[in-house]
Structure formats: structure tokens, C-alpha cells
Design a protein around this motif. Sequence first.
Motif, PDB file in Angstrom:
ATOM      1  N   LEU A   1       0.862  -1.183   0.000  1.00 55.95           N
ATOM      2  CA  LEU A   1       0.000   0.000   0.000  1.00 55.95           C
ATOM      3  C   LEU A   1       0.896   1.229   0.000  1.00 55.95           C
ATOM      4  O   LEU A   1       1.740   1.391   0.888  1.00 55.95           O
ATOM      5  CB  LEU A   1      -0.884   0.009   1.249  1.00 55.95           C
ATOM      6  CG  LEU A   1      -1.859   1.182   1.389  1.00 55.95           C
ATOM      7  CD1 LEU A   1      -3.073   0.973   0.499  1.00 55.95           C
ATOM      8  CD2 LEU A   1      -2.303   1.341   2.845  1.00 55.95           C
ATOM      9  N   PHE A   2       0.719   2.096  -1.017  1.00 58.77           N
ATOM     10  CA  PHE A   2       1.521   3.319  -1.043  1.00 58.77           C
ATOM     11  C   PHE A   2       0.594   4.528  -1.088  1.00 58.77           C
ATOM     12  O   PHE A   2      -0.458   4.506  -1.728  1.00 58.77           O
ATOM     13  CB  PHE A   2       2.493   3.332  -2.235  1.00 58.77           C
ATOM     14  CG  PHE A   2       1.841   3.333  -3.586  1.00 58.77           C
ATOM     15  CD1 PHE A   2       1.589   4.524  -4.267  1.00 58.77           C
ATOM     16  CD2 PHE A   2       1.491   2.143  -4.209  1.00 58.77           C
ATOM     17  CE1 PHE A   2       1.002   4.533  -5.522  1.00 58.77           C
ATOM     18  CE2 PHE A   2       0.896   2.136  -5.470  1.00 58.77           C
ATOM     19  CZ  PHE A   2       0.650   3.334  -6.121  1.00 58.77           C
ATOM     20  N   GLY A   3       0.974   5.556  -0.379  1.00 60.14           N
ATOM     21  CA  GLY A   3       0.201   6.789  -0.342  1.00 60.14           C
ATOM     22  C   GLY A   3       1.012   7.941  -0.880  1.00 60.14           C
ATOM     23  O   GLY A   3       2.181   7.801  -1.238  1.00 60.14           O
ATOM     24  N   GLN A   4       0.394   9.111  -0.897  1.00 58.76           N
ATOM     25  CA  GLN A   4       1.073  10.284  -1.442  1.00 58.76           C
ATOM     26  C   GLN A   4       1.650  11.178  -0.348  1.00 58.76           C
ATOM     27  O   GLN A   4       2.036  12.316  -0.603  1.00 58.76           O
ATOM     28  CB  GLN A   4       0.122  11.046  -2.359  1.00 58.76           C
ATOM     29  CG  GLN A   4      -0.287  10.252  -3.603  1.00 58.76           C
ATOM     30  CD  GLN A   4       0.891   9.642  -4.343  1.00 58.76           C
ATOM     31  OE1 GLN A   4       1.040   8.421  -4.405  1.00 58.76           O
ATOM     32  NE2 GLN A   4       1.760  10.480  -4.901  1.00 58.76           N
ATOM     33  N   HIS A   5       1.712  10.631   0.869  1.00 54.27           N
ATOM     34  CA  HIS A   5       2.457  11.224   1.983  1.00 54.27           C
ATOM     35  C   HIS A   5       3.042  10.078   2.802  1.00 54.27           C
ATOM     36  O   HIS A   5       2.583   8.939   2.731  1.00 54.27           O
ATOM     37  CB  HIS A   5       1.564  12.092   2.868  1.00 54.27           C
ATOM     38  CG  HIS A   5       1.105  13.364   2.228  1.00 54.27           C
ATOM     39  ND1 HIS A   5       1.930  14.460   2.068  1.00 54.27           N
ATOM     40  CD2 HIS A   5      -0.088  13.715   1.698  1.00 54.27           C
ATOM     41  CE1 HIS A   5       1.254  15.434   1.479  1.00 54.27           C
ATOM     42  NE2 HIS A   5       0.035  15.004   1.235  1.00 54.27           N
ATOM     43  N   ASN A   6       4.050  10.366   3.601  1.00 52.24           N
ATOM     44  CA  ASN A   6       4.681   9.381   4.481  1.00 52.24           C
ATOM     45  C   ASN A   6       5.263   8.211   3.683  1.00 52.24           C
ATOM     46  O   ASN A   6       5.720   8.411   2.567  1.00 52.24           O
ATOM     47  CB  ASN A   6       3.695   8.912   5.553  1.00 52.24           C
ATOM     48  CG  ASN A   6       3.092  10.066   6.352  1.00 52.24           C
ATOM     49  OD1 ASN A   6       1.900  10.313   6.264  1.00 52.24           O
ATOM     50  ND2 ASN A   6       3.902  10.777   7.105  1.00 52.24           N
ATOM     51  N   TRP A   7       5.259   6.997   4.229  1.00 53.93           N
ATOM     52  CA  TRP A   7       5.944   5.858   3.622  1.00 53.93           C
ATOM     53  C   TRP A   7       4.952   4.706   3.404  1.00 53.93           C
ATOM     54  O   TRP A   7       3.866   4.689   3.991  1.00 53.93           O
ATOM     55  CB  TRP A   7       7.102   5.411   4.509  1.00 53.93           C
ATOM     56  CG  TRP A   7       6.665   5.058   5.911  1.00 53.93           C
ATOM     57  CD1 TRP A   7       6.323   3.821   6.394  1.00 53.93           C
ATOM     58  CD2 TRP A   7       6.497   5.972   7.012  1.00 53.93           C
ATOM     59  NE1 TRP A   7       5.943   3.903   7.708  1.00 53.93           N
ATOM     60  CE2 TRP A   7       6.054   5.220   8.125  1.00 53.93           C
ATOM     61  CE3 TRP A   7       6.684   7.346   7.166  1.00 53.93           C
ATOM     62  CZ2 TRP A   7       5.784   5.791   9.369  1.00 53.93           C
ATOM     63  CZ3 TRP A   7       6.422   7.922   8.408  1.00 53.93           C
ATOM     64  CH2 TRP A   7       5.983   7.146   9.496  1.00 53.93           C
ATOM     65  N   PRO A   8       5.317   3.717   2.555  1.00 55.27           N
ATOM     66  CA  PRO A   8       4.387   2.620   2.240  1.00 55.27           C
ATOM     67  C   PRO A   8       4.243   1.601   3.372  1.00 55.27           C
ATOM     68  O   PRO A   8       4.985   1.613   4.360  1.00 55.27           O
ATOM     69  CB  PRO A   8       5.022   1.971   1.006  1.00 55.27           C
ATOM     70  CG  PRO A   8       6.011   2.966   0.485  1.00 55.27           C
ATOM     71  CD  PRO A   8       6.498   3.708   1.687  1.00 55.27           C
ATOM     72  N   THR A   9       3.286   0.698   3.174  1.00 55.15           N
ATOM     73  CA  THR A   9       3.086  -0.447   4.061  1.00 55.15           C
ATOM     74  C   THR A   9       3.164  -1.707   3.212  1.00 55.15           C
ATOM     75  O   THR A   9       2.480  -1.827   2.199  1.00 55.15           O
ATOM     76  CB  THR A   9       1.714  -0.374   4.756  1.00 55.15           C
ATOM     77  OG1 THR A   9       1.675   0.789   5.580  1.00 55.15           O
ATOM     78  CG2 THR A   9       1.464  -1.613   5.609  1.00 55.15           C
ATOM     79  N   TRP A  10       4.020  -2.660   3.640  1.00 56.67           N
ATOM     80  CA  TRP A  10       4.202  -3.906   2.906  1.00 56.67           C
ATOM     81  C   TRP A  10       3.592  -5.076   3.669  1.00 56.67           C
ATOM     82  O   TRP A  10       3.508  -5.047   4.896  1.00 56.67           O
ATOM     83  CB  TRP A  10       5.693  -4.188   2.702  1.00 56.67           C
ATOM     84  CG  TRP A  10       6.358  -3.327   1.682  1.00 56.67           C
ATOM     85  CD1 TRP A  10       6.484  -3.581   0.344  1.00 56.67           C
ATOM     86  CD2 TRP A  10       7.016  -2.061   1.914  1.00 56.67           C
ATOM     87  NE1 TRP A  10       7.171  -2.563  -0.270  1.00 56.67           N
ATOM     88  CE2 TRP A  10       7.514  -1.615   0.657  1.00 56.67           C
ATOM     89  CE3 TRP A  10       7.227  -1.281   3.043  1.00 56.67           C
ATOM     90  CZ2 TRP A  10       8.209  -0.422   0.517  1.00 56.67           C
ATOM     91  CZ3 TRP A  10       7.913  -0.095   2.917  1.00 56.67           C
ATOM     92  CH2 TRP A  10       8.398   0.340   1.665  1.00 56.67           C
ATOM     93  N   GLY A  11       3.181  -6.096   2.929  1.00 55.31           N
ATOM     94  CA  GLY A  11       2.618  -7.304   3.514  1.00 55.31           C
ATOM     95  C   GLY A  11       1.105  -7.288   3.465  1.00 55.31           C
ATOM     96  O   GLY A  11       0.466  -6.342   3.922  1.00 55.31           O
TER      97      GLY A  11
END
Length: 658
Positions: free
Chosen positions: A348-358
Motif C-alpha cells: 500500500l503506497f500513499g502520497q504522503h509518508n511511507w508505504p506499508t508492505w505485507g
Amino acid sequence: MPCLPLHPRTRLASLIAAACLSQTLHAAQAPVGASEQTRSSNAAVLTQLPFSDRADYEAVTRGLIAPFDGQVSDAAGKPVWNLEGYKFLAAQDRPDSVNPSLWRLAQLNAHAGLFEVAPRLYQVRGLDLANMTLIEGDDGLIIIDPLTTAETARAALQLYYQNRPRKPVVAVIYSHSHTDHFGGVRGVIDEADVKAGKVKVFAPSGFMEHVMSENVYAGNAMSRRAQYQFGLYLPRGAQGQVDTGIGKALATGGSITLIEPSDLISEPYETRTVAGIELEFQLTPGTEAPAEMNLYLPQFKALGIAENASQTMHNILTPRGAQVRDAKAWSQYLDASLTRYGDKTEVLFGQHNWPTWGAEQVRTLIADQRDMYAFLNDRTLHLLNQGLTPMEIAQNMQTLPGELAKKWYTRGYYGSLSHNARAVYQRYMGFYDGNPANLNPLPPVESAQHYVEAMGGGEAVLAKVRAAMDKGEYRWAVQLGNQLLFAQPDNARARSVQAEAMEQLGYQSENATWRNMYLTGAMELRNGVPSQAGSSVSVDMVRALTADMFFDYMAVRVDVDKAVGHDLNLNWSFTEPDQAFNLTLRNGVLTHRAGLNPKADASLSMNKATLEQISLKQLDFPTAMQKGLIKVEGNGKKIAELLSTLDSFSPQFNIVTP
């Protein structure tokens, strides 16, 4: 006809071009350190949250290809983006003047550079408030959200090209209608290529309308308040600005640009293929922005969640001001994302901060944020139906329920429970709390004068403020101090004490925007309102404004006291494009409609480009008439009458004093 104020993020980027960010602007009076009560309050946070959880520290560096820790400058060599001021965040020991939870986030958001999210999917983070996402297609690049300014966008693309194959950009996607997600577009593509069909620009339905409407009518006030929200004039440091909650800061002083979308996404779900990449768009109107959409990439099992989910609670009503967002709809769209994509998403990637994997981590985050926004809506309604007022509801909702209270990504770094609960109340009930005592209260200055008199005068109130501060009751101290300042705005001791009280609240705040607002208030109490000069208008945005919007904003600028008694009727035609309007000034109110009135007092015609030049202060009305760019028939004095009723708004009005 002075410049039109635009969206706060647009306007603020230009504000600093003139003010140069003011790390050195206000050195006259330095802030004070953390009090004993603040040190104790911040130390207690260390026992309340799972600081031993270091997963985010690993995630924020995952996939790093090339770090960035320098600056980006404009053509004149002036910094547009500068990370050097945040080097203090590398310190291992947390300063007493920063909430430990916020310090943690500020350190995480300081990681900048080019990152691989998944094979062929990359992000440039930390070169602006937002992220630029790049998808490697078979024969070209697809860019999601080209940042705030052309300069930072160009630098981000260059960083990518320095480390990856140089493919042409064949498409740009605007995830939503906020400036930090489209303003740098001319730094990555040429409009001529869009018009020629070589490059596509995708956006959610209603994008242009919301870009324009959000950026005009209340732009001046929003811009001023946004200076507080983002800490624009604060120095970077442990006693100043450390973060915004969704990134370090705004790019400042660069070129805000806009290219009109070539392809609008108008159905709830639409699939397109670009450069061999399948793109599935999910419309999410009325969530974090009025026009917004998510993006699923089936080839990469990746979900771009725009700004609908991030590593923080977001705002239902941003402190700079905006229309209240719909927390219930926000929750429902996240649930739709979870249902449709949850079982087939691995990152999951957003347009602020960092992604989440798994896969499991992604599903949990989306579900948690869905529950968070549903709670904000439903719990507020539950309490207001029991008769609680906005501040009582906010005081009641101190924590999120269940496991949500223990998750870092539901902490209130950008939005806050207190502010969001009051926003939901406002959405359903309005500003009035139902108590007739609050139906028609005295205005701030007159009310403050009565309160100060009732409490025994200025010296007595000041003593009570100091006593509250000695007890660490800074919220009460600020409330009392505000009454004294609005009754006696020139009271130097009151200003100093109020600044100290605000400062301690800022130091204790977990919320980055609350910290910025408290510390900006303290700074202005000590050193006055920063000056601002220069144009705040994006040329592309002025050109994109419709004639209807020009006239709507002209109506906002009419000073009714000047206008009453000057009734008139004008025909206003544009030769290119071919449009005609009739304007009526009556009872001090300006209205307009399409078409012409044969009985109008006067008629004028011009190209829309001439009106744009006047709005950008590249041309004035008399000169345009002398050059024949404006043609007038009938009683030309009526046109002068109308223009004489228009006010220009001061961009730097007082906030913490009358």
C-alpha cells in the motif's frame, strides 16, 4: 483589480518567495525552554506508547536507492526546498521541547530520496510535502502527483533518472485536487505534448472545478491561517518547526503550475492501460478532497491510496479552513477499497509518508483507518444526541477505542480527535451549540474588556495567568491570556506571558499542526506579524479560472458600504472565448448572469487574456483601455464606479491579537 488569492498551499509557496522562510526573520525575541511541567508531561508519553516497536524505522528506509539531504533552488538560485535545516533530527536524545511521539514521526519523515516500492514502482519522498510516485511502463513513465512546484518535481524526476533508465513521461495522474499533488506538473511534462496526445493527464471528475473553487473565495483567510498550520515562518529546530505530520514542510518560492487533465475518471471504477500498465481507478469524492481517487496496479499487487489513508489520522476539517469533509463517506470508501483490493494487495503506497508492505499489514491498516473515521462520525453523533456541545464532545473523545489507540498510524499527528470531533459536529449541527447564551455573544474585543473588568483589571488577570502557568495549567492560562490581550493588545507583559503559555502547549503537543500553530502564535506575540510582498498568484491557475469564477470573486471583493447607492447594470463580453455576461450592482450586492441586457448602463468587451493580465498585475485597467484592449460603450463612469467599490484584502491580518 489586484491578484486573486489561491489555494493555501499555492499561495503559501509564493508567500515565502518574498519572505524567504524567515529562519532569520524573527530573531529579536527567542523562545523559552521547556518548563518543568512540560518536561514531565513529555516524559510521561514514553510510558504510554510502544516506542520499542521499530517496524516503521525499517519501513521508512526500505528500498532506498539514492538518499537526498540537500536543497533545490529556482532559476535565480534561491532555495525552494531545503532539508539541511532538519539535521537536528539526527540527534539520539529527544529534546524536552518536543513531544516524544511527534519526535519519532519527525525523524521518520526526515528520510528522503529515491525508493523502490516494488519492481517497476518507485517513489521520491522528502523533496516536497507530498511524494512523487513513478511507474515504469514498457515504453515510458507514469507519474502520480508531481509535487507542489516545477522545481521540486524536476529535481525529483532528475534524481530518478540518475538511478534508473531514462524513459519519457507518457502519463501523469493527479490523485486529487490539492496543490501539492499537481503544482509541479510543468517540471515533468510539456503542455504541448498533452495537446498533441503524446502525454495523458488523468484526474478525478470535478478536478478543475474544485481546484478553482477551493482556491479563490476564502483564499486570503485560508492562506493566512495556513501559515500557522504549517509553521511557515518558524525556524527549523527543537524549539520551532519539526514536521507537519504528513511531511517536513511545503516547497516555497517555486513555480506553481497546472496543466488541464486530458482524461477525467467519472465512473466509480474505471480501467485504463498506459505503456503496458493496467490502471484501475477508484473514485472517492468527498473524502480527503472533493475530487479524489485511488489507484490499483494489478501487475504489481499495489494499491495507491492517494491521501485517504496515511501514517497518521487526517483532518475532517483542516485548521487552515475548508469545507467539512464527510467522515462517514471516507470510512465507506476505505471499506470499498478493502473489499475490492484487500485480498490481492501486497503493498500500500500513499502520497504522503511511507508505504506499508505485507498483505495482512495492508488489510489491517485500511481496516483500522476505516474504523477510525467511522468512530469519529458515529461517536460524535452519539454524544451530540445526548446533548453534549462541541467542546464537551472533544473532551469526552480523548482516545480512540480498542486497539486503535495503540497504533502509530492512527495517532493525531496531522488531524486530531479534538478538532475532528468538533468538525463532525459542525457538519451536522452547525456552529451554534443550542445554548441561547451563545446565540448572540459579544464580539471578542468587547467581550474581553468586560471579562477583564469583572476579574479586577489587567494586573489581576495577569496574576491569574501566571498562577495558572505555575501549576502547569497552560490551556487555562492561554484562555485567560487571550481575554487580557483582546482587552489590552498593547500590554507587553501580557503578550510575553501569553507567548510563554502557548509555547509550552506547543512543546507538549503530539500533533504537528497544533505545535506549529501554538509556536507561530507565540512568535507573532513577541515579534509581530511577518511582512509579505510580491505576487501570490499562479499564472496557470488564473488562466484556468472561468469567467463565472472571476465575477463570483469580484462579488466577494465588493465593499457593501461603498457600493450602496451606486446601483448599475453592465454588459461584459469576452471576444475570445466568445462569452457574454450581465452584471448588476444593486443594494450593495453584485450578481451576474449569462447573456446581455439591452438596457445596460454600459458595455465593455475584452479578451479573457486581458482580464488575466490585469488579475496578475501585468496590466492595469486604464492602460488596457488606452491600448484598445478594452472597448467601452455607454456610460463609462459606471465601470469606474464598480471598480471603486472593490476591496483588496490584507494577506497578513492579526490572529492572536485584535
